[in-house]
Design an enzyme around this catalytic site. Structure first.
Site, short mmCIF file in Angstrom:
data_model
loop_
_atom_site.label_atom_id
_atom_site.label_comp_id
_atom_site.label_asym_id
_atom_site.label_seq_id
_atom_site.Cartn_x
_atom_site.Cartn_y
_atom_site.Cartn_z
N ARG A 195 -14.49 2.77 3.17
CA ARG A 195 -15.40 3.87 2.84
C ARG A 195 -16.81 3.39 2.55
NH1 ARG A 195 -10.49 6.10 0.86
NH2 ARG A 195 -10.70 4.88 -1.04
N GLU A 221 -2.79 -4.77 -9.27
CA GLU A 221 -1.75 -4.54 -10.26
C GLU A 221 -0.44 -5.19 -9.78
OE1 GLU A 221 -1.35 -0.41 -11.08
OE2 GLU A 221 0.13 -0.73 -12.67
#
Ligand code: AMP
Length: 178
Positions: free
Chosen positions: A66, A103
């Protein structure tokens, strides 16, 4: 949420929050309503450029994927080049790579080895600053190329994740902050 200017508030009003995408607990900031509105998209590019003037930036760097949407038009407006930082395995020529922890697991970003010359004046743009892992990995690649980082700019910043802490000592700015 806080915005810096009235122009940024118009952008913020168009950002769509999608709960639990792509997984439970994530509040996804969907920018497509900004992109599909000609006036808002143009305003967003102007605001990302901010006070930079043509001639003051050599290359606008955008981050896969993006970031490209914003960095390429900003580059044209600034009379600058555009260089992509891509996810590993996408660039065809010789690359430098930088990995960062997620994560669960890790990600790797890459840049062409010949894309940035020492001293190149860079504006680094991405859509969103979350933990800052992606943008700081991109920044490490640019610093290894001995680029001059003029500013790091994000459309959206999730301030509660403290991603900004990874850019201490560098000019960093965001248009809409949550
Ligand atoms: P990070 O490396 O944690 O700063 O994540 C940054 C990248 O993940 C950005 O380039 C975004 O495209 C994407 N991202 C992370 N969190 C969100 C979110 N809540 N909404 C939309 N995109 C996100």
């Amino acid at each position: 949420m806080s915005t810096n200017t009235a122009a940024a508030a118009s952008l913020e009003a168009a950002i769509r929050n999608v709960p639990d995408f792509p997984k439970p607990g994530i509040q996804f900031k969907d920018i497509t309503p900004v992109l599909s509105d000609a006036a808002l998209f143009a305003s967003c590019i102007e605001q990302l450029i901010g006070s930079h003037k043509p001639g003051s930036i050599d290359v606008v760097v955008g981050i896969d994927a993006r970031g490209f949407i914003f960095a390429a038009p900003a580059a044209i407006k600034l009379g600058a080049g555009f260089v992509p930082v891509r996810k590993k395995g996408k660039l065809p020529f010789d690359t430098m790579e930088e990995s960062y922890d997620l994560e669960y697991g890790s990600n790797t970003v890459a840049i062409h080895t010949d894309a940035i010359r020492p001293g190149t004046r860079i504006l680094l743009i991405d859509d969103l600053l979350a933990t800052g892992g992606t943008a700081s990995a991109a920044l490490n690649l640019l610093q290894k190329s001995r680029a001059q980082i003029v500013e790091v700019v994000f459309f959206i910043e999730l301030a509660f994740l403290n991603g900004r802490d990874r850019f201490k000592g560098l000019p960093i700015r965001s248009l809409v902050t949550y």
